[in-house]
Design a protein around this motif. Sequence first.
Motif, PDB file in Angstrom:
ATOM      1  N   THR A  39     -21.212  10.714  10.721  1.00 36.38           N
ATOM      2  CA  THR A  39     -20.010  11.812  11.033  1.00 36.38           C
ATOM      3  C   THR A  39     -18.923  11.095  10.315  1.00 36.38           C
ATOM      4  O   THR A  39     -18.057  12.314   9.735  1.00 36.38           O
ATOM      5  CB  THR A  39     -20.037  11.449  12.682  1.00 36.38           C
ATOM      6  N   GLN A  40     -18.370   9.814  10.429  1.00 36.36           N
ATOM      7  CA  GLN A  40     -17.244   9.462   9.685  1.00 36.36           C
ATOM      8  C   GLN A  40     -17.167   9.824   8.216  1.00 36.36           C
ATOM      9  O   GLN A  40     -16.193  10.423   7.516  1.00 36.36           O
ATOM     10  CB  GLN A  40     -17.207   7.919  10.095  1.00 36.36           C
ATOM     11  N   LEU A  41     -18.351   9.368   7.525  1.00 38.88           N
ATOM     12  CA  LEU A  41     -18.523   9.481   6.091  1.00 38.88           C
ATOM     13  C   LEU A  41     -18.432  11.045   5.939  1.00 38.88           C
ATOM     14  O   LEU A  41     -17.839  11.503   4.665  1.00 38.88           O
ATOM     15  CB  LEU A  41     -19.858   9.078   5.649  1.00 38.88           C
ATOM     16  N   SER A  42     -18.910  11.907   6.646  1.00 44.23           N
ATOM     17  CA  SER A  42     -18.902  13.282   6.304  1.00 44.23           C
ATOM     18  C   SER A  42     -17.463  14.043   6.320  1.00 44.23           C
ATOM     19  O   SER A  42     -17.118  15.183   6.062  1.00 44.23           O
ATOM     20  CB  SER A  42     -19.636  14.136   7.608  1.00 44.23           C
ATOM     21  N   LYS A  43     -16.757  13.229   6.906  1.00 42.44           N
ATOM     22  CA  LYS A  43     -15.113  13.821   6.793  1.00 42.44           C
ATOM     23  C   LYS A  43     -14.462  13.487   5.628  1.00 42.44           C
ATOM     24  O   LYS A  43     -13.338  13.891   5.391  1.00 42.44           O
ATOM     25  CB  LYS A  43     -14.258  12.961   8.000  1.00 42.44           C
ATOM     26  N   ILE A  44     -15.154  12.641   4.754  1.00 43.35           N
ATOM     27  CA  ILE A  44     -14.680  12.686   3.301  1.00 43.35           C
ATOM     28  C   ILE A  44     -15.000  13.670   2.369  1.00 43.35           C
ATOM     29  O   ILE A  44     -16.149  13.697   2.214  1.00 43.35           O
ATOM     30  CB  ILE A  44     -15.024  11.398   2.809  1.00 43.35           C
ATOM     31  N   GLN A  45     -13.855  14.487   1.764  1.00 44.16           N
ATOM     32  CA  GLN A  45     -14.091  15.655   0.985  1.00 44.16           C
ATOM     33  C   GLN A  45     -15.048  15.497  -0.119  1.00 44.16           C
ATOM     34  O   GLN A  45     -15.989  16.179  -0.675  1.00 44.16           O
ATOM     35  CB  GLN A  45     -12.917  16.118   0.576  1.00 44.16           C
ATOM     36  N   ASN A  46     -14.834  14.367  -1.047  1.00 48.73           N
ATOM     37  CA  ASN A  46     -15.604  14.104  -2.194  1.00 48.73           C
ATOM     38  C   ASN A  46     -16.980  13.412  -2.017  1.00 48.73           C
ATOM     39  O   ASN A  46     -17.571  12.730  -2.879  1.00 48.73           O
ATOM     40  CB  ASN A  46     -14.795  13.274  -3.002  1.00 48.73           C
ATOM     41  N   ASP A  93     -13.967   1.602   3.658  1.00 52.29           N
ATOM     42  CA  ASP A  93     -14.183   0.544   2.483  1.00 52.29           C
ATOM     43  C   ASP A  93     -15.417   1.118   1.539  1.00 52.29           C
ATOM     44  O   ASP A  93     -15.062   0.749   0.070  1.00 52.29           O
ATOM     45  CB  ASP A  93     -14.937  -0.729   3.103  1.00 52.29           C
ATOM     46  N   ILE A  94     -16.236   2.079   1.893  1.00 50.84           N
ATOM     47  CA  ILE A  94     -17.157   2.835   1.126  1.00 50.84           C
ATOM     48  C   ILE A  94     -16.332   3.686   0.086  1.00 50.84           C
ATOM     49  O   ILE A  94     -16.505   3.708  -1.184  1.00 50.84           O
ATOM     50  CB  ILE A  94     -18.095   3.630   1.855  1.00 50.84           C
ATOM     51  N   ALA A  95     -15.538   4.582   0.522  1.00 51.75           N
ATOM     52  CA  ALA A  95     -14.585   5.300  -0.130  1.00 51.75           C
ATOM     53  C   ALA A  95     -13.879   4.489  -1.253  1.00 51.75           C
ATOM     54  O   ALA A  95     -13.484   4.906  -2.475  1.00 51.75           O
ATOM     55  CB  ALA A  95     -13.490   6.147   0.912  1.00 51.75           C
ATOM     56  N   ASN A  96     -13.148   3.275  -0.955  1.00 51.73           N
ATOM     57  CA  ASN A  96     -12.617   2.246  -1.936  1.00 51.73           C
ATOM     58  C   ASN A  96     -13.443   1.880  -2.929  1.00 51.73           C
ATOM     59  O   ASN A  96     -13.119   1.917  -4.078  1.00 51.73           O
ATOM     60  CB  ASN A  96     -12.176   1.277  -1.093  1.00 51.73           C
ATOM     61  N   ALA A  97     -14.760   1.413  -2.377  1.00 48.38           N
ATOM     62  CA  ALA A  97     -15.861   1.216  -3.291  1.00 48.38           C
ATOM     63  C   ALA A  97     -16.369   1.955  -4.386  1.00 48.38           C
ATOM     64  O   ALA A  97     -16.399   1.768  -5.536  1.00 48.38           O
ATOM     65  CB  ALA A  97     -17.046   0.369  -2.722  1.00 48.38           C
TER      66      ALA A  97
END
Length: 426
Positions: A7-14, A94-98
């Motif tokens: 659910t959290q990762l799904s909020k990231i547009q890219n 952290d995943i978005a940053n990686a």
Amino acid sequence: ITEDIITQLSKIQNLQITSRESAMKYKDTDKSIKEIASVLGVELILGGSVRKHDNEVRLNAQLVNAKNNRNVWANSYDNVLDKIFEIQTEVSKDIANALKIKLSETEESRLDNAPTENADAYTAFKEGQMFLNRGGGKIEELRIAEDFFKKAIRLDPDFCRAYVGVAETYLEYIFWGRESPKKMLELASTPALTALAINSNDGGTYGVLGAISYYKYEKETAVRYLKKAIEINPSYVGAYNKLAWIYAFEGKLDLMEENFNTVLKLDPLASKYIGDMVQAYYYLGEYEKGIELVDNSLINFPNDNMLIWTKATSLAALGRYEDAIALYKSRSVASNTNWMLGYCYGKIGETEKAKEILEYQLNKSNLVYVPSYMIATIYIGLQDKENALLWLEKDYEFGGQGLFFWGLEHDIKFESLKKEARFIAL
């Protein structure tokens, strides 16, 4: 934990995130990363584990490149259980940053927004989700899910997601034909609007409001809500699914396929959505296309009752009633009492068999809710136009049985009624 990180990762547009239903099929799997990535059509796999001791929790996570099986990123997180949302937010950031994804202020805000600070409310909510996500439309499971969501609300009256859970549970009754749509839509509206009042920036809230509008035949409002849900959560499978249906009933094949293909990309192992696309082809008169899609899917899900049903229904539309009957009878549920089986018996002149199923459904309707549309279908198979119209009108009074009523104008089963004034009015 897995579900909430999705659910959290799904909020990231890219990022495009595979849905919970498809991802969870690989829990405790012995398949390789490469195999999983190939089936799901993804480049990266997030794996990990959670350990809990008293009130302390440790989460290990690693992001693996499926092509070379190398870690792109890995980390461990320690905290108390009450702070589990903070861990999930950290993982997502952290995943978005990686992956060198720069988060917008809006995305940061959405990720930082903890659904509740009450651990007991969160536990009750997760229990409710577990029963809701089992699918199959079993009334006893839907009631348990509703009770858990309401318990979460009692423990935290500002728990937005719990209100969404209650509303989603009521909509499941409609999807599976377990209760009157009119009744369940009235019940669903209050928690959905309460959720919106609590948090106007939650994708799930707009998704459930869009679904309510869809079932009420408020097309323009539904599209606005559903598009807002996708704007907040670009991997929101249910929103794409409802949009696909709306475009199908508008006769917009390209837009229907575009949205359904997104659904199947996000949730490739959910046979429910494959069945939906086959049924949408049915309403567009693309019966052969639907059969081709379902045949390919039955290779992976050979005993899936819904897929078997959609193939049989497409065969019936082509006039291949004997083949359809064989498929309906091969299902592991309602193999001798299904309303479409009754329709097909009527079409081939097996009147007594059709009437037996009709009698069964009529008796059942005296005890529990049975969508009137289904009874109307058996009557039209028996070429009883008067009773078919009567029961379709009853279906309208109950609020119209979801996508079946949406598709009435395009439904080949009722071709003989197309010029009847009462049918046109419906």
